[in-house]
Write a protein that holds these residues in place. Structure first.
Motif, PDB file in Angstrom:
ATOM      1  N   GLY A 113       0.827  -1.211   0.000  1.00  0.00           N
ATOM      2  CA  GLY A 113       0.000   0.000   0.000  1.00  0.00           C
ATOM      3  C   GLY A 113       0.856   1.253   0.000  1.00  0.00           C
ATOM      4  N   VAL A 114       0.195   2.359  -0.214  1.00  0.00           N
ATOM      5  CA  VAL A 114       0.873   3.649  -0.281  1.00  0.00           C
ATOM      6  C   VAL A 114       1.176   4.155   1.140  1.00  0.00           C
ATOM      7  N   ASN A 115       2.307   4.821   1.289  1.00  0.00           N
ATOM      8  CA  ASN A 115       2.695   5.404   2.585  1.00  0.00           C
ATOM      9  C   ASN A 115       1.593   6.238   3.205  1.00  0.00           C
ATOM     10  N   GLY A 116       1.436   6.075   4.495  1.00  0.00           N
ATOM     11  CA  GLY A 116       0.484   6.909   5.219  1.00  0.00           C
ATOM     12  C   GLY A 116      -0.900   6.290   5.318  1.00  0.00           C
ATOM     13  N   ASN A 117      -1.126   5.200   4.564  1.00  0.00           N
ATOM     14  CA  ASN A 117      -2.449   4.575   4.588  1.00  0.00           C
ATOM     15  C   ASN A 117      -2.707   3.802   5.885  1.00  0.00           C
ATOM     16  N   GLY A 118      -1.626   3.513   6.603  1.00  0.00           N
ATOM     17  CA  GLY A 118      -1.787   2.763   7.845  1.00  0.00           C
ATOM     18  C   GLY A 118      -1.243   1.347   7.737  1.00  0.00           C
ATOM     19  N   THR A 120       1.954  -0.080   8.311  1.00  0.00           N
ATOM     20  CA  THR A 120       2.733  -0.649   9.418  1.00  0.00           C
ATOM     21  C   THR A 120       1.838  -0.889  10.634  1.00  0.00           C
ATOM     22  N   THR A 121       0.971   0.066  10.895  1.00  0.00           N
ATOM     23  CA  THR A 121       0.033  -0.099  12.017  1.00  0.00           C
ATOM     24  C   THR A 121      -0.853  -1.326  11.787  1.00  0.00           C
ATOM     25  N   SER A 122      -1.279  -1.521  10.548  1.00  0.00           N
ATOM     26  CA  SER A 122      -2.153  -2.658  10.246  1.00  0.00           C
ATOM     27  C   SER A 122      -1.410  -3.995  10.389  1.00  0.00           C
ATOM     28  N   ALA A 124       0.878  -4.588  12.585  1.00  0.00           N
ATOM     29  CA  ALA A 124       0.879  -4.831  14.030  1.00  0.00           C
ATOM     30  C   ALA A 124      -0.501  -5.262  14.527  1.00  0.00           C
ATOM     31  N   LYS A 125      -1.528  -4.590  14.026  1.00  0.00           N
ATOM     32  CA  LYS A 125      -2.899  -4.923  14.463  1.00  0.00           C
ATOM     33  C   LYS A 125      -3.273  -6.348  14.041  1.00  0.00           C
ATOM     34  N   LEU A 126      -2.887  -6.693  12.815  1.00  0.00           N
ATOM     35  CA  LEU A 126      -3.205  -8.034  12.302  1.00  0.00           C
ATOM     36  C   LEU A 126      -2.445  -9.093  13.103  1.00  0.00           C
ATOM     37  N   PHE A 145      13.046   1.276   3.375  1.00  0.00           N
ATOM     38  CA  PHE A 145      13.279   2.645   2.915  1.00  0.00           C
ATOM     39  C   PHE A 145      12.997   3.673   4.002  1.00  0.00           C
ATOM     40  N   ARG A 146      12.243   3.250   5.002  1.00  0.00           N
ATOM     41  CA  ARG A 146      11.958   4.185   6.090  1.00  0.00           C
ATOM     42  C   ARG A 146      12.423   3.569   7.403  1.00  0.00           C
ATOM     43  N   ALA A 147      13.501   4.112   7.948  1.00  0.00           N
ATOM     44  CA  ALA A 147      14.017   3.594   9.218  1.00  0.00           C
ATOM     45  C   ALA A 147      12.919   3.647  10.277  1.00  0.00           C
ATOM     46  N   LEU A 258      -9.107  -1.973   5.020  1.00  0.00           N
ATOM     47  CA  LEU A 258      -9.570  -0.594   4.871  1.00  0.00           C
ATOM     48  C   LEU A 258      -9.427   0.125   6.209  1.00  0.00           C
ATOM     49  N   THR A 259      -8.461   1.050   6.252  1.00  0.00           N
ATOM     50  CA  THR A 259      -8.184   1.723   7.526  1.00  0.00           C
ATOM     51  C   THR A 259      -8.985   3.022   7.660  1.00  0.00           C
ATOM     52  N   LYS A 260      -8.977   3.548   8.862  1.00  0.00           N
ATOM     53  CA  LYS A 260      -9.504   4.884   9.190  1.00  0.00           C
ATOM     54  C   LYS A 260     -10.986   5.064   8.872  1.00  0.00           C
ATOM     55  N   LEU A 261     -11.727   3.980   8.980  1.00  0.00           N
ATOM     56  CA  LEU A 261     -13.182   4.119   8.795  1.00  0.00           C
ATOM     57  C   LEU A 261     -13.764   5.014   9.876  1.00  0.00           C
ATOM     58  N   ASP A 262     -13.061   5.074  10.985  1.00  0.00           N
ATOM     59  CA  ASP A 262     -13.511   5.944  12.078  1.00  0.00           C
ATOM     60  C   ASP A 262     -13.355   7.419  11.726  1.00  0.00           C
ATOM     61  N   GLY A 263     -12.587   7.703  10.659  1.00  0.00           N
ATOM     62  CA  GLY A 263     -12.325   9.105  10.342  1.00  0.00           C
ATOM     63  C   GLY A 263     -13.086   9.602   9.130  1.00  0.00           C
ATOM     64  N   ILE A 284     -11.279  -4.113   8.704  1.00  0.00           N
ATOM     65  CA  ILE A 284     -11.472  -2.662   8.738  1.00  0.00           C
ATOM     66  C   ILE A 284     -10.772  -2.073   9.970  1.00  0.00           C
ATOM     67  N   GLY A 285     -10.137  -0.926   9.745  1.00  0.00           N
ATOM     68  CA  GLY A 285      -9.459  -0.224  10.837  1.00  0.00           C
ATOM     69  C   GLY A 285     -10.441   0.702  11.514  1.00  0.00           C
ATOM     70  N   THR A 286     -10.511   0.592  12.853  1.00  0.00           N
ATOM     71  CA  THR A 286     -11.520   1.367  13.574  1.00  0.00           C
ATOM     72  C   THR A 286     -10.905   2.387  14.527  1.00  0.00           C
ATOM     73  N   GLY A 287      -9.581   2.574  14.457  1.00  0.00           N
ATOM     74  CA  GLY A 287      -8.925   3.534  15.342  1.00  0.00           C
ATOM     75  C   GLY A 287      -7.426   3.318  15.322  1.00  0.00           C
ATOM     76  N   GLU A 288      -6.713   4.029  16.192  1.00  0.00           N
ATOM     77  CA  GLU A 288      -5.242   3.987  16.151  1.00  0.00           C
ATOM     78  C   GLU A 288      -4.629   2.967  17.109  1.00  0.00           C
ATOM     79  N   GLN A 289      -5.457   2.356  17.944  1.00  0.00           N
ATOM     80  CA  GLN A 289      -4.901   1.421  18.930  1.00  0.00           C
ATOM     81  C   GLN A 289      -4.663   0.042  18.336  1.00  0.00           C
TER      82      GLN A 289
HETATM   83  P1  GDP Z   1       2.095   3.558   6.674  1.00  0.00           P
HETATM   84  O1  GDP Z   1       2.953   4.702   6.219  1.00  0.00           O
HETATM   85  O2  GDP Z   1       1.149   3.134   5.606  1.00  0.00           O
HETATM   86  O3  GDP Z   1       2.865   2.414   7.245  1.00  0.00           O
HETATM   87  O4  GDP Z   1       1.162   4.152   7.824  1.00  0.00           O
HETATM   88  P2  GDP Z   1       1.256   4.037   9.409  1.00  0.00           P
HETATM   89  O5  GDP Z   1       0.977   2.654   9.855  1.00  0.00           O
HETATM   90  O6  GDP Z   1       2.524   4.664   9.868  1.00  0.00           O
HETATM   91  O7  GDP Z   1      -0.016   4.914   9.830  1.00  0.00           O
HETATM   92  C1  GDP Z   1      -0.167   6.271   9.479  1.00  0.00           C
HETATM   93  C2  GDP Z   1      -1.098   6.945  10.487  1.00  0.00           C
HETATM   94  O8  GDP Z   1      -2.413   6.424  10.354  1.00  0.00           O
HETATM   95  C3  GDP Z   1      -0.683   6.695  11.930  1.00  0.00           C
HETATM   96  O9  GDP Z   1      -0.854   7.885  12.658  1.00  0.00           O
HETATM   97  C4  GDP Z   1      -1.684   5.642  12.420  1.00  0.00           C
HETATM   98  O10 GDP Z   1      -1.915   5.691  13.805  1.00  0.00           O
HETATM   99  C5  GDP Z   1      -2.917   6.038  11.618  1.00  0.00           C
HETATM  100  N1  GDP Z   1      -3.873   4.929  11.445  1.00  0.00           N
HETATM  101  C6  GDP Z   1      -3.657   3.700  10.933  1.00  0.00           C
HETATM  102  N2  GDP Z   1      -4.807   2.971  10.917  1.00  0.00           N
HETATM  103  C7  GDP Z   1      -5.778   3.764  11.421  1.00  0.00           C
HETATM  104  C8  GDP Z   1      -7.193   3.594  11.647  1.00  0.00           C
HETATM  105  O11 GDP Z   1      -7.818   2.559  11.370  1.00  0.00           O
HETATM  106  N3  GDP Z   1      -7.844   4.658  12.197  1.00  0.00           N
HETATM  107  C9  GDP Z   1      -7.204   5.834  12.510  1.00  0.00           C
HETATM  108  N4  GDP Z   1      -7.929   6.814  13.022  1.00  0.00           N
HETATM  109  N5  GDP Z   1      -5.897   6.021  12.291  1.00  0.00           N
HETATM  110  C10 GDP Z   1      -5.189   5.003  11.768  1.00  0.00           C
END
Ligand code: GDP
Length: 307
Positions: A113-118, A120-122, A124-126, A145-147, A258-263, A284-289
């Motif tokens: 996926g594209v940077n910023g989509n979530g 790395t967080t996903s 960890a969540k998975l 590419f990103r330390a 699909l992340t950030k459905l909460d937003g 589906i991503g429902t938050g940042e935790q």
């Molecule tokens: P990457 O660049 O694609 O690896 O993105 P990151 O995993 O670093 O996430 C980018 C930002 O999106 C971080 O601030 C995360 O906390 C936030 N984020 C990821 N998933 C979700 C989500 O489901 N909901 C919300 N609100 N924020 C999310």
């Protein structure tokens, strides 16, 4: 091996869809509570379109409601709403399964996926979800590419007490993938989840890099990666569809996270993605935790979109 997950949390999905519900559910309920005429139907189509359902789905759903109104002029608000919900669940369930089952372990899941989509967080969540469900998990930090991405995943891995295989910054991500899958196999893990660099989908050479990572997987485990999940940000609307098309063109995707459905107030993007791409939304991503990731459940999703 099909991973079985604890049922999706109704409460979390409901809370994540609060914005979408107040935009869509409230508007549509108010439309259906008045007299249904051509103007109402036009407004319905416009609302569905604005909620990111896509032109085709918005028009088909409106047509369906028009037909229902002609057939059942005495229908009440709830009857129309129920009909709309039934149609949506039907659409969501009609997405063909992309899962080809192989019993070999570890199951390899490539996350793109594209940077910023979530992404790395996903990962960890998975991993957390898999651990919660009793699986032995290893993560591979192949976003060399990103330390910061490597560090971020390492923090999560420590938190979850799971193994991580990482490369040094700027090292060959395909080599990290090879090492991670090999380590997961040697350590008898059930699953290895690979974080990859999220570079722009428009750059062909970067997609070729992804292909190289796939080849690395196959060197260790011939049918892998068993799953390739594309991480999309729900708040980017139709742009998410374009990203998915580009990725799917270069690398076969088996599912969407699909992340950030909460937003977002535009929950319709889930339907547009499945319809236009034929790729199922798996999570589906429902938050940042760490525990803010839910297996996608069509009925639950549609219910929470309106009520
Ligand atoms: P990457 O660049 O694609 O690896 O993105 P990151 O995993 O670093 O996430 C980018 C930002 O999106 C971080 O601030 C995360 O906390 C936030 N984020 C990821 N998933 C979700 C989500 O489901 N909901 C919300 N609100 N924020 C999310």
């Amino acid at each position: 091996m099909v991973f079985q997950f604890i049922k999706s949390s109704y409460k979390k999905v409901k809370s994540a869809l609060a914005r979408a519900r107040s935009f869509l559910g409230t508007k549509i309920k108010s439309l259906f509570s008045g007299k249904i005429d051509e103007h109402t139907l036009e407004q319905l189509e416009q609302t569905l379109y604005e909620a990111d359902f896509g032109v085709k789905t918005a028009s088909e759903l409106t047509k369906k409601i028009r037909e229902l109104h002609l057939e059942h002029p005495s229908y009440k608000t709830q009857d129309y709403l129920n009909a709309l919900k039934t149609e949506l669940v039907k659409i969501l369930k009609s997405c063909p399964s992309t899962h080809r089952e192989y019993s070999e372990l570890p199951q390899v899941i490539l996350i793109v996926g594209v940077n910023g989509n979530g992404k790395t967080t996903s990962v960890a969540k998975l991993a957390n979800l898999m651990v919660q469900n009793g699986h032995k998990v290893l993560v591979g930090a192949a976003d060399t590419f990103r330390a910061a991405a490597i560090e971020q995943l390492e923090i999560w891995a420590n938190c979850l007490k799971i193994d991580i295989v990482k490369g040094s910054p700027k090292s060959d991500p395909a080599a990290v993938v090879f090492d991670a899958v090999s380590a997961a196999k040697a350590r008898q893990c059930d699953v290895v989840i690979l974080d990859t660099a999220g570079r722009l989908h428009t750059k062909t050479n970067l997609m070729q890099e992804l292909e190289k990572m796939r080849r690395s997987c196959k060197k260790v485990s011939p049918h892998s990666p068993h799953e390739t999940y594309l991480v999309l940000d729900a708040t980017t609307g139709q742009n998410a569809i374009d990203q998915a098309k580009q990725f799917h063109h270069f690398t076969p995707l088996t599912g969407i996270i699909l992340t950030k459905l909460d937003g977002t107030a535009k929950g319709g993007i889930v339907i547009a993605i499945q319809r236009e791409l034929g790729i199922p939304v798996k999570f589906i991503g429902t938050g940042e935790q760490i525990d803010d990731l839910e297996p996608f459940d069509p009925e639950q999703f549609v219910d929470n979109l309106f009520d």
